[in-house]
Structure formats: structure tokens, C-alpha cells
Scaffold this active site. Structure first.
Site, PDB file in Angstrom:
ATOM      1  N   HIS A   1      38.139  88.232  32.495  1.00 46.40           N
ATOM      2  CA  HIS A   1      39.414  87.657  32.936  1.00 46.40           C
ATOM      3  C   HIS A   1      40.329  88.753  33.436  1.00 46.40           C
ATOM      4  O   HIS A   1      40.150  89.923  33.107  1.00 46.40           O
ATOM      5  CB  HIS A   1      40.102  86.922  31.773  1.00 46.40           C
ATOM      6  CG  HIS A   1      40.553  87.859  30.696  1.00 46.40           C
ATOM      7  ND1 HIS A   1      39.673  88.462  29.808  1.00 46.40           N
ATOM      8  CD2 HIS A   1      41.775  88.357  30.379  1.00 46.40           C
ATOM      9  CE1 HIS A   1      40.333  89.260  28.997  1.00 46.40           C
ATOM     10  NE2 HIS A   1      41.608  89.230  29.327  1.00 46.40           N
TER      11      HIS A   1
ATOM     12  N   ARG B   1      35.494  94.138  14.926  1.00 48.53           N
ATOM     13  CA  ARG B   1      36.353  94.937  15.813  1.00 48.53           C
ATOM     14  C   ARG B   1      37.726  94.275  15.908  1.00 48.53           C
ATOM     15  O   ARG B   1      37.827  93.055  15.896  1.00 48.53           O
ATOM     16  CB  ARG B   1      35.726  95.029  17.203  1.00 48.53           C
ATOM     17  CG  ARG B   1      36.628  95.680  18.215  1.00 48.53           C
ATOM     18  CD  ARG B   1      35.956  95.920  19.559  1.00 48.53           C
ATOM     19  NE  ARG B   1      36.897  96.539  20.435  1.00 48.53           N
ATOM     20  CZ  ARG B   1      37.583  95.901  21.390  1.00 48.53           C
ATOM     21  NH1 ARG B   1      37.379  94.621  21.613  1.00 48.53           N
ATOM     22  NH2 ARG B   1      38.463  96.547  22.135  1.00 48.53           N
TER      23      ARG B   1
HETATM   24  O1  LIG Z   1      39.966  93.145  22.829  1.00 48.57           O
HETATM   25  C1  LIG Z   1      39.958  93.723  23.903  1.00 48.57           C
HETATM   26  O2  LIG Z   1      39.557  94.878  24.048  1.00 48.57           O
HETATM   27  C2  LIG Z   1      40.454  93.015  25.142  1.00 48.57           C
HETATM   28  C3  LIG Z   1      41.259  91.787  24.853  1.00 48.57           C
HETATM   29  C4  LIG Z   1      41.863  91.203  26.087  1.00 48.57           C
HETATM   30  O3  LIG Z   1      41.528  91.548  27.185  1.00 48.57           O
HETATM   31  C5  LIG Z   1      42.905  90.178  25.961  1.00 48.57           C
HETATM   32  O4  LIG Z   1      43.214  89.746  24.822  1.00 48.57           O
HETATM   33  O5  LIG Z   1      43.457  89.771  27.015  1.00 48.57           O
HETATM   34 FE   LIG Z   2      42.948  90.876  28.726  1.00 43.41          FE
END
Ligand SMILES: O=C(O)CCC(=O)C(=O)O
Ligand SMILES: [Fe+2]
Length: 382
Positions: A249, A315
């Protein structure tokens, strides 16, 4: 950022077939405490072959920008930071910042409170269940704008307001929904959001200088921001090569400031390839979102990214999404528009308009701003 939330309580301990009509239409809840150990993954989490992630990708080298000199007013250090920010944003919109002035204990506490919250039993977390169309709350399973595939994660989101006349929503949200014992929790994320809002205004100064429109231009625009804070909690997954923590995204918001733990999993799509961003606990990962891309008249890029999961380790990432106040018109400053050499790329819009569009129509494989532009033009002509 997925926007739709699924609220049914059907258990996901049994695998479902893709061709099972019920499994496609029945909302599901992802109970991480069960799924993290399962070797047979429910089909709703399995991505199509062409979209399955590669876990071994090359590293993306992005600038590590030392904000120390800029924050203490050193002109030479500021010019260097401005140069690096401009270079990264023209290319892919991703850079790292260190010496950012954010208290290390605040960051550590924000991480450890995430463990406390997400390790609670599902039924307790669901007391803060995020409702469809709302920004605040707990969500354990989405479809929404990424695709029909469910992300392998749980999230807790807050709405933060730096508006002059506004309640401190973050601070009260969890104690209101889950009980008084969550007051301290709310305070930590209130402080964290305030620190992120301040940092993002500093970064807006650098962005303004690098685009040649002056340091006040974007700082003033975002001074009274109405932003979103999202805690992403990715449990281990026994099939990490078939699932995704966060699907591909572009962030529709203006600027994202992300803190990731040491586990790793963030990948960015640059030059037609996925690349990883190596974790650095001292740094924040900053990226340009679609709204800022429009504000810069397309000069700075909002780039496709995703998060992969792994077999062994949970994570965590904390994402602060800077958004303008709802009534602010997103229109590039005059200095970035030139009828001959740099005509307007996108029409004027407000953040709620883009949000409505992404909630209804977002697909990872479309160019959001172009599709949004067509949507606005169609609405205007009908
Ligand atoms: O957790 C990540 O490294 C990316 C999360 C992300 O892209 C988002 O929450 O928009
Ligand atoms: Fe993001």
C-alpha cells in the site's frame, strides 16, 4: 492503512477454503494466540502466488539524516539535512532520522506497553474493538483496502488531535473503553503522539526548505493536525512466505513516522523490486504519503511498501500518520506551480475526501492520486 474493520466473532481455528462461499463473506476474527502456532494457515491469509512475499530481498539504502544540528539551529547541518531529505523524497520518499530529540524511555515504554496490551486475552482486547468507519480501537482482522487477503497482524489505533480546541482523545480512549487501569497506557501514547506531532512539524520545515517554499509553509499547514497513531503487532506465522503482515500500500496520509523494533519486516518497492529497510532502534523511518505528494504538486513521491512476518518472533511497529485538519484545502503552494513548466497535477481536496475515496475504492495496484483525481472530476461533472 486498512480502513475497514471486521467485527464478527467466528473463530479462525479451522482452515477455510477459498471456494467456500461462506468463508468469503463471513467476517472473521484473527485470534493470534491460536494462529501463531498453526502449521495449516486459514486460506484467508494466503496471498495469490504472484503476490506472495520474498523474505530474502536486497537492502534499500536510504539516507540516515542526523537531525541534531538542525534542531539546535546549526545552519550547515540544516543545509545538509535539507539536501538529503530532498534527494530521498524525489526518488522514493523514504528516509531515516536519528538524533531526533525523542526521549528514549518514551520509545521503550511505548513498545513495552504494546506487549502488555496485545498479550491480553482476545475477549479483553475486543472491549476496545474498532467499529467500521472509525479510526480508534483494536482490530484483529481486516479485509478493506489491501485486497481480500487478511493481514497477519493485530492493531490498536488512536485519533490524535493537535487542534487548539480539542479533547485529548488518546489519553482517555482506552480507560473509557477498557477501564481505569488503562489510564497510564493512554498517557504514554498521548505523550508519544505529542512528540511525533512536534517531530513531524520539524520535518515539515525541512520539506518546505528542500522544495524552496520556506520553512513555515508546511509547518503552518500541519500545525493543527488531526493525526492517526497505529500500533502494529505482528505475531509469528508458520507460513511467512505465504502471508503478509501488512499488504502492499501507499499511505494516503501526509507523512508517516514509523518506529520499528529490531526484528525487521518493512519492505519498500523501488525500481520494480522489493527491498528491506534494516531496523535501527535509534532511528525513525519517515515516508511521504499521498496527501503530501499532492501538496508538493507531485514533486515528492509516496511509495508502495508492505510488512512481512516471520516464524519465530513477534514484530512491533508504531506508526504516526500526520493528517491535516479536516477543513484544510490540500493545494500546492504557488511556488511549486508553473503553468508552463510545472502545471497542477492534482485538484484541490480535503483529507476527508481522500479518506472517503480510499475507504470505498482503494486497491494496491492502482495509482491512488490519479484514480482519486478522476473520481473528483467525475463527481464535479455529474
Ligand atoms: O509495520 C511496518 O513496518 C509498516 C506498517 C505500515 O506500513 C502501516 O501501518 O501503514
Ligand atoms: Fe504504511
Amino acid at each position: 492503512m486498512a480502513m475497514e474493520c471486521i467485527t464478527s466473532t467466528q473463530s479462525m481455528t479451522q482452515p477455510h477454503q477459498n471456494n467456500n462461499k461462506e468463508s468469503e463473506t463471513t467476517p472473521l476474527v484473527f485470534d493470534a494466540s491460536i494462529l501463531r502456532h498453526q502449521h495449516q494457515i486459514p486460506s484467508q491469509f494466503i496471498w495469490p502466488d504472484e503476490e506472495k512475499p520474498s523474505l530474502q530481498v536486497s537492502k534499500l539504502v536510504i539516507p540516515l539524516i542526523d537531525l541534531g544540528g538542525f534542531l539546535s539551529g546549526d545552519p550547515a547541518a540544516t543545509m545538509e539535512a535539507v539536501r538529503l531529505v530532498g534527494e530521498a523524497c524525489k526518488k522514493h520518499g523514504f528516509f531515516l532520522v536519528v538524533n531526533h530529540g525523542i526521549n528514549a524511555d518514551l520509545i521503550s515504554n511505548a513498545h513495552s506497553y504494546m506487549d502488555d496490551f496485545f498479550e491480553l486475552p482476545l475477549s479483553q482486547k475486543q472491549r476496545a474493538q474498532r467499529k467500521t468507519g472509525e479510526h480508534c480501537g483494536y482490530a484483529s482482522s481486516f479485509t478493506g483496502r489491501f485486497s481480500s487477503k487478511l493481514p497477519w497482524k493485530e492493531t490498536l489505533s488512536f485519533q490524535f488531535s493537535a487542534e487548539k480546541i480539542s479533547p485529548k482523545i488518546v489519553k482517555e480512549y482506552l480507560s473509557n473503553t477498557m477501564g481505569k487501569e488503562f489510564e497510564q497506557f493512554g498517557s504514554i501514547y498521548q505523550d508519544y503522539c505529542e512528540a511525533m506531532s512536534k517531530l513531524s512539524l520539524g520535518i515539515m520545515e525541512l520539506l518546505g526548505m528542500s522544495l524552496g517554499v520556506g520553512k513555515e509553509c508546511f509547518r503552518e499547514f500541519f500545525e493543527e493536525n488531526r493525526s492517526i497513531m497505529r500500533l502494529n503487532y505482528y505475531p509469528p506465522c508458520q507460513k511467512p512466505d505465504q502471508t503478509l503482515g501488512t499488504g502492499p500500500h501507499c499511505d494516503p496520509t501526509s507523512l508517516t513516522i514509523l518506529h520499528q523494533d529490531q526484528v525487521g519486516g518493512l519492505q519498500v518497492f523501488v525500481d520494480n523490486e522489493w527491498h528491506s529497510i534494516t531496523p535501527n532502534f535509534n532511528a525513525f523511518v519517515v515516508n511521504i504519503g499521498d496527501t503530501f505528494m499532492a501538496l508538493s504538486n507531485g514533486k515528492y513521491k509516496s511509495c508502495l511498501h508492505r510488512a512481512v512476518v516471520n516464524k519465530k518472533t513477534t514484530r512491533k511497529s508504531l506508526a504516526f500518520f500526520l493528517c491535516p485538519r479536516n477543513d484544510k484545502v490540500v493545494s500546492p503552494p504557488r511556488g511549486l506551480v508553473d503553468d508552463d513548466f510545472s502545471p497542477r497535477v492534482y485538484p484541490d481536496f480535503t483529507w476527508p475526501m481522500l479518506l472517503e475515496f480510499t475507504q470505498k475504492y482503494y486497491r494496491a495496484d492502482m495509482n491512488t492520486l490519479n484514480a482519486f483525481t478522476n473520481w473528483i472530476q467525475q463527481k464535479e461533472s455529474s
